[in-house]
Every structure is written in structure tokens, then in C-alpha cells.
Design an enzyme around this catalytic site. Structure first.
Site, PDB file in Angstrom:
ATOM      1  N   THR A   1       6.623  -2.970  -4.601  1.00 42.69           N
ATOM      2  CA  THR A   1       5.465  -2.179  -5.011  1.00 42.69           C
ATOM      3  C   THR A   1       5.719  -0.729  -4.636  1.00 42.69           C
ATOM      4  O   THR A   1       5.913  -0.395  -3.466  1.00 42.69           O
ATOM      5  CB  THR A   1       4.177  -2.688  -4.343  1.00 42.69           C
ATOM      6  OG1 THR A   1       3.869  -3.983  -4.855  1.00 42.69           O
ATOM      7  CG2 THR A   1       3.010  -1.757  -4.635  1.00 42.69           C
TER       8      THR A   1
ATOM      9  N   TYR B   1       6.185  -4.651   0.459  1.00 37.28           N
ATOM     10  CA  TYR B   1       5.893  -3.291   0.904  1.00 37.28           C
ATOM     11  C   TYR B   1       6.929  -2.916   1.959  1.00 37.28           C
ATOM     12  O   TYR B   1       7.304  -3.756   2.786  1.00 37.28           O
ATOM     13  CB  TYR B   1       4.504  -3.193   1.538  1.00 37.28           C
ATOM     14  CG  TYR B   1       3.352  -3.325   0.590  1.00 37.28           C
ATOM     15  CD1 TYR B   1       3.187  -2.458  -0.484  1.00 37.28           C
ATOM     16  CD2 TYR B   1       2.379  -4.306   0.789  1.00 37.28           C
ATOM     17  CE1 TYR B   1       2.102  -2.571  -1.340  1.00 37.28           C
ATOM     18  CE2 TYR B   1       1.287  -4.422  -0.061  1.00 37.28           C
ATOM     19  CZ  TYR B   1       1.154  -3.558  -1.115  1.00 37.28           C
ATOM     20  OH  TYR B   1       0.089  -3.667  -1.964  1.00 37.28           O
TER      21      TYR B   1
ATOM     22  N   LYS C   1       7.315  -2.512  -9.252  1.00 35.14           N
ATOM     23  CA  LYS C   1       5.924  -2.634  -9.700  1.00 35.14           C
ATOM     24  C   LYS C   1       5.191  -1.308  -9.469  1.00 35.14           C
ATOM     25  O   LYS C   1       5.263  -0.740  -8.385  1.00 35.14           O
ATOM     26  CB  LYS C   1       5.232  -3.751  -8.920  1.00 35.14           C
ATOM     27  CG  LYS C   1       3.753  -3.951  -9.222  1.00 35.14           C
ATOM     28  CD  LYS C   1       3.215  -5.109  -8.381  1.00 35.14           C
ATOM     29  CE  LYS C   1       1.735  -5.353  -8.618  1.00 35.14           C
ATOM     30  NZ  LYS C   1       0.896  -4.267  -8.066  1.00 35.14           N
TER      31      LYS C   1
ATOM     32  N   SER D   1       2.312 -12.139  -2.035  1.00 35.20           N
ATOM     33  CA  SER D   1       2.141 -10.804  -1.468  1.00 35.20           C
ATOM     34  C   SER D   1       2.692 -10.709  -0.052  1.00 35.20           C
ATOM     35  O   SER D   1       2.622 -11.670   0.726  1.00 35.20           O
ATOM     36  CB  SER D   1       0.646 -10.449  -1.446  1.00 35.20           C
ATOM     37  OG  SER D   1       0.401  -9.270  -0.712  1.00 35.20           O
TER      38      SER D   1
ATOM     39  N   HIS E   1      -2.069  -0.841  -9.940  1.00 34.89           N
ATOM     40  CA  HIS E   1      -2.626  -1.477  -8.737  1.00 34.89           C
ATOM     41  C   HIS E   1      -4.080  -1.895  -8.963  1.00 34.89           C
ATOM     42  O   HIS E   1      -4.914  -1.838  -8.054  1.00 34.89           O
ATOM     43  CB  HIS E   1      -2.519  -0.533  -7.539  1.00 34.89           C
ATOM     44  CG  HIS E   1      -2.162  -1.222  -6.257  1.00 34.89           C
ATOM     45  ND1 HIS E   1      -0.898  -1.210  -5.721  1.00 34.89           N
ATOM     46  CD2 HIS E   1      -2.902  -1.957  -5.406  1.00 34.89           C
ATOM     47  CE1 HIS E   1      -0.876  -1.900  -4.590  1.00 34.89           C
ATOM     48  NE2 HIS E   1      -2.090  -2.367  -4.383  1.00 34.89           N
TER      49      HIS E   1
END
Length: 355
Positions: free
Chosen positions: A156, A130, A226, A106, A250
Site C-alpha cells: 500500500t 505497510y 496499491k 491486511s 483507499h
């Protein structure tokens, strides 16, 4: 203590983690309808097993973006792993490497991309991104990802703003201030930080399909999106030249009221017509869940919360146990359904219950 299924790990984590940490992991958006529906949707799907198929030799291996993994279950991107075990994402990476499966690290990791890569140098590792308003930081991070040896980039797309998570608001998430988001260490001087360790409103909510070309220009890595739940966005993803889609809501933490991912999967796989690989996260708790997802078109599934439960139990070894249970259950479900390898799993294997 003998833990024999993923719900045992969930019970252990709930009992032993601080309440605010547990609430952060377990929570969903608003009334948590989507979070819960991710689980219950699997109970509406039944198998149509085939018998007398000689399942004495079984093969659970598959490939994702050309990399072979030992079974079609990877680890989804979740942040702040040091809240569950001291080594954080390094333990996660080592567990995935030991089980020969994929780990998606992440952006909000408590270990740096370099530390994660070094912890599991032979592992299949992707990185979830992100996009922040300071695009230079995102660009730098993409270059670090590529130079560290990650094999794919996962954008994402379902978080232009964070969903309303009621327990987190009640708890104020003060515990997160004790963890450093290592990928942004030293990047900000502003003292007005959110509970997530970044300046408030740092997420770039202007991100759109036109930015896919910009992102692809930064790297040679395959790009996966995603958060897709509709055929319209799946078709746009193919049109913009991505290599994969993760059907995801999510974990029910964003827009409450969207479909369970297993229910959205058929629409997405039909839309892409095999042009890109389709994966899924959300609600996987048993090996039979994995089999159902593959039968409905997923190439691989990814687990989020169960990985954190394993880390809370015994760190790297606990997560290995979680993965091994899923692998063993998936193998047994394959055998009992009459499938000798993953290529024999298709939509004829399942039906929706009339109950």
C-alpha cells in the site's frame, strides 16, 4: 430476514454495529467527497449491450497472476475484522476459499498471518503490507508471509500518513484498544500507542520508489502496488518491475479530492499497455459495477466495506452471501450485455452518459 443486495447488508451493519465501529468502517477523509464519488461515478457510465449473442452458456472465471478464481471479485485488505465477527480474518479467509476467489489480508489484521493461512489452506491469498519505521519488523513479516504460503505481496503506497477522518477523531476510537494486531504481538515495549494499536508515528513516511528494489530483495513473491491513480506512477511501477497495480484511493480515506477509482482506471490501464495486470477497488456495490470496471480495463475488482458488512451479518456465511450476490449479479449483467465470458468484455461495452 431476506437480504437481496449489498445495500441491504449495509443497512443491517449500520443498525447492529456499535456507532463508533460503524463510523470507523463507513468514514472517509475530510468531507468524504472522494468516498462518495467512488459510488456516484459508476452512475455516469452506461452499457452498450449486444443482443442475440447466444448467452445460454456463461463462464465467469478468470485468472489473476496465474491463479484461477471463480469470478473477478476479490476481498480488499481492511483491518480489524474481529470488530465485526468473533473469528475475524479467519472467517474472511474461509469465505473467500469457499467462493474460490482471492482474499488480500491486511497488515492490521486481528488474526496472524499464520492463522489466516491455516484457516483457508487451498485459498488464493495475497498479503497487504505497510512499511514501518522499524524495517526489521517489516522484513520479518515478509518472510512470515512467504513461509505461510501467501501467493503475492501487495504494497500500500498511499498512506505515508493517515488521512483526517473526522468521525474517528470525534469518537477517539477507544474500542480498537480491545483488539490485538496479531502480526505485531510482542514487538513493541513502548506504552505510547496510537488508537491503531501501534506506537505513534510508526509508519515510515520516507518510503519511495528506491525502496521497491529493497522490498523485492526480501521475497520471491510477485509484488503489486496499491494506491496508484495516475499514468505517471503507473509507468514508474512498470519500470520498477512490479507484477500488478491496484487502482485505489483507499476507499476515500486518504486524500480527499482525488478521482474515483473507476475514473482513474482508463488512464492507468492505457499507461501500462498490458505489461502488468491492473485491478481496482472502491465503490463496487453491484454486479453491473464489476462489469463496468472490467470493460474499462480492470482484470479483477476488490471489495472492502461490503466484506465487513457481510461479516457483521453472519460472519463467514454472511460474507459468502455478499460474494454470491455479486457473482450472480455479475453473471446476469454479462448475459444481458451479450458477454459469454470475461474475455468478451472490453471498452466497446460502455460509454459515458451525456446527462
Amino acid at each position: 430476514m431476506t437480504l437481496v443486495c449489498l445495500s441491504d447488508f449495509e443497512s443491517y451493519a449500520k443498525k447492529h454495529l456499535p456507532k463508533a465501529v460503524w463510523d470507523f468502517i463507513a468514514g472517509g477523509a475530510d468531507e468524504c467527497w472522494t468516498r462518495d464519488n467512488n459510488l456516484t461515478a459508476y452512475k455516469k457510465i452506461c452499457f452498450r449491450p449486444r443482443l442475440l449473442r447466444d448467452v445460454s452458456a456463461l463462464d465467469t472465471k478468470t485468472t489473476i497472476l496465474g491463479s484461477e478464481i471463480s469470478f473477478p471479485v476479490g476481498i480488499a485488505p481492511t483491518g480489524f475484522h474481529k470488530m465485526t465477527c468473533p473469528d475475524g480474518e479467519q472467517s474472511t479467509a474461509r469465505a473467500a476459499e469457499a467462493m474460490n476467489t482471492c482474499y488480500i489480508a491486511s497488515t492490521y489484521s486481528t488474526c496472524s498471518v499464520e492463522e489466516i493461512a491455516a484457516a483457508a489452506p487451498t485459498g488464493v491469498q495475497w498479503f497487504q503490507l505497510y512499511i514501518h519505521k522499524r524495517r526489521d519488523l517489516s522484513e520479518q513479516l515478509v518472510r512470515r508471509i512467504e513461509s505461510s504460503g501467501f501467493q503475492a505481496l501487495v504494497l500500500t503506497a498511499d498512506l505515508p500518513y493517515a488521512g483526517k477522518r473526522r468521525d474517528d477523531l470525534r469518537n477517539t476510537l477507544q474500542f480498537l484498544s480491545s483488539f490485538t494486531l496479531k502480526n505485531f504481538e510482542g514487538a513493541f515495549e513502548d506504552n505510547d500507542y496510537s488508537e491503531y494499536g501501534l506506537p505513534r508515528d510508526s509508519m515510515d513516511s520516507s518510503i519511495s520508489w528506491k525502496d521497491i528494489a529493497w522490498l523485492k530483495s526480501l521475497t520471491h513473491l510477485p509484488l503489486i502496488i496499491k494506491g496508484i491513480l495516475t499514468k505517471e506512477d503507473a509507468e514508474l511501477a512498470v519500470r520498477h518491475g512490479v507484477q500488478g497495480i491496484i487502482v485505489s484511493n483507499h476507499g476515500g480515506r486518504q486524500l480527499d479530492g482525488v478521482p474515483a477509482t473507476i475514473d482513474a482506471l482508463v488512464e492507468v490501464t492505457a499507461a501500462v499497455q498490458g505489461k502488468v495486470e491492473v485491478y481496482l477497488d472502491g465503490g463496487i456495490r453491484t454486479g453491473s459495477d464489476v462489469l463496468k470496471a472490467l470493460a474499462l480495463g480492470a482484470k479483477c475488482v476488490f471489495i472492502g466495506r461490503p466484506a465487513l458488512w457481510g461479516l457483521a451479518y453472519k460472519g463467514e456465511k454472511g460474507l459468502q452471501q455478499v460474494l454470491k450476490i455479486l457473482k450472480d449479479e455479475f453473471r446476469l449483467s454479462m448475459a444481458l450485455a451479450g458477454c459469454r465470458n470475461v474475455s468478451e468484455i472490453d471498452q466497446r461495452l460502455v460509454q459515458y452518459s451525456r446527462l
